[in-house]
Design a protein around this motif. Structure first.
Motif, PDB file in Angstrom:
ATOM      1  N   ASP A   1      19.705  15.531  55.362  1.00 14.78           N
ATOM      2  CA  ASP A   1      18.892  15.629  54.147  1.00 14.78           C
ATOM      3  C   ASP A   1      19.766  15.121  53.019  1.00 14.78           C
TER       4      ASP A   1
ATOM      5  N   HIS B   1      12.041  20.171  48.083  1.00 19.84           N
ATOM      6  CA  HIS B   1      12.468  19.973  49.473  1.00 19.84           C
ATOM      7  C   HIS B   1      11.291  19.595  50.382  1.00 19.84           C
TER       8      HIS B   1
ATOM      9  N   ASP C   1      12.043  16.831  54.837  1.00 21.11           N
ATOM     10  CA  ASP C   1      12.975  16.195  53.898  1.00 21.11           C
ATOM     11  C   ASP C   1      14.234  15.651  54.579  1.00 21.11           C
TER      12      ASP C   1
HETATM   13 MG    MG Z   1      16.063  19.537  51.325  1.00 23.16          MG
END
Ligand code: MG
Ligand code: F6R
Ligand code: MG
Length: 375
Positions: free
Chosen positions: A11, A18, A52
């Protein structure tokens, strides 16, 4: 010649909190892996996302833990951060790149990775799982069902090559060591460990009859690496299928009843792991619920033929409905365990500060009995 499948994820910033990756991040990652393929480093690649997290699925001839492949992945995540996440002010840009001094191996560096090297069979079906808002131990229950539970996988009983069982390599992520446990003979010992998925994580699975590697998962726990909250571990897993291994249908069946996993909002809640198609690979309600996608590929001389978006099917509608029902039920618990994780597992906590603040006000009941309550 052996082929290696490396699935590496991170990520490095996302679109609106998110929620999910930005399409531009995916296209930069694709472009860089295309160059690596043209230059001969990779045989093939596919870039996707789980919520994400950017997921790089790569095939190559360099073996597991290859400095060249890990450096390639690190550079891709770094470039995506600098050329997309930062200019667009995406949320938590560069989050999983924990170290500025990359040493050539991703262990302990933040990104999660699952890798396996094997001789490609004449037909080689495999499934890549990627989950968001949960931890690597989330695979424990499904992997047990797939490779050790005949009520999920009838092949364990009726396929000669599976009937001898499997070997589970389990990692104690607190002490960074592994143990091999055999099923069915040591099933109870195995369950005693992997029933604590925050500590004991299935690292890989082998077929007993010939030692063939069948599954590998990421075992990073970022909270343990960083010693403070830096985000979820959002794991990936590779499972080989068919012809003396669990059928694709037996592999997917393990997700038909969503397992309860740790993660979700602020990495501090239990929730159901919802199997979703790629178009629903994004986190919304209470930053979740935790989700898993399953991409199926056929390997052809190392080339990734596919993917098939395996949870994109009404056969998993009931699993999704069940997950939503569990979400409604758990959310009613608010900040109480077991919806909220136990104090030692939470990635966000104010408990030490609250306890410090209140310390002087704790009295024995005998002392208190004589006083009127403070107003
Ligand atoms: Mg994230
Ligand atoms: C992170 C995550 C989120 C965040 C939450 C708070 O992977 O799942 O639930 O923990 O949105 O994030 P911050 O503290 O960055 O505002
Ligand atoms: Mg994530």
């Amino acid at each position: 010649m052996a082929i290696t499948v490396s699935v590496i994820k991170a990520d490095v910033g996302s679109l609106v909190g998110h929620h999910r990756v930005h399409p531009e991040q995916i296209s930069v990652a694709r472009q860089l892996l295309e160059e690596a393929k043209a230059g001969g480093t990779l045989v093939d690649y596919h870039v996707t996302n789980a919520g994400d997290d950017i997921v790089l699925i790569m095939t190559h001839r360099k073996g597991t833990d290859s400095r060249e492949i890990h450096t390639l992945a690190w550079n891709v995540f770094h470039e995506v951060t600098e050329s997309v996440s930062r200019p667009l002010h995406l949320y938590a840009a560069g989050q999983d790149l924990l170290s500025t001094a990359f040493s050539g191996n991703l262990k302990g560096m933040g990104p999660g990775y699952a890798e396996m090297e094997f001789e490609e069979r004449p037909s080689e079906p495999l499934v890549v799982f990627a989950a968001d808002k949960t931890e690597p131990g989330a695979w424990n229950l499904p992997l047990y069902r797939i490779f050790a539970d005949p009520f999920n996988t009838p092949g364990l009983v009726i396929d000669e090559r599976m009937h001898h069982g499997f070997v589970f390599r389990v990692m104690d992520v607190y002490n960074d060591r592994v143990i091999d446990l055999h099923t069915p003979s040591e099933s109870y010992d195995l369950l005693a460990l992997i029933g604590t998925p925050g500590r004991y994580v299935v690292h890989s699975v082998f077929r007993k009859v010939d030692g063939m590697v069948c599954a590998a998962s990421s075992t990073t726990r970022m909270a343990l690496i960083a010693g403070r909250y830096v985000g979820k571990d959002d794991p990936v897993c590779i499972v080989r299928a068919q012809h003396g291994l669990p059928a694709v249908g037996e592999i997917l069946e393990a997700f038909a009843t969503p397992p309860l996993v740790a993660g979700w909002l602020r990495g501090s809640h239990h929730g159901p792991l919802m199997p979703v198609p790629l178009r629903y690979s994004q986190c919304t309600r209470f930053d979740g619920p935790p989700r898993v996608v399953a991409l199926g590929f056929q390997l052809a001389d190392g080339k990734l033929v596919g993917p098939a978006d395996l949870f994109d099917d009404p056969a998993f509608d009931n699993a999704r409905a069940k997950a939503n029902e569990v979400v409604d039920y758990l959310r009613r618990q608010g900040p109480f365990t077991p919806h909220r994780l136990g104090a030692e597992e939470m990635e966000y906590t104010t408990l030490p500060q609250v306890l410090r603040k209140l310390e002087g006000r704790f009295k024995t009941l005998a002392e208190r009995r004589l006083e009127a309550p403070r107003t």
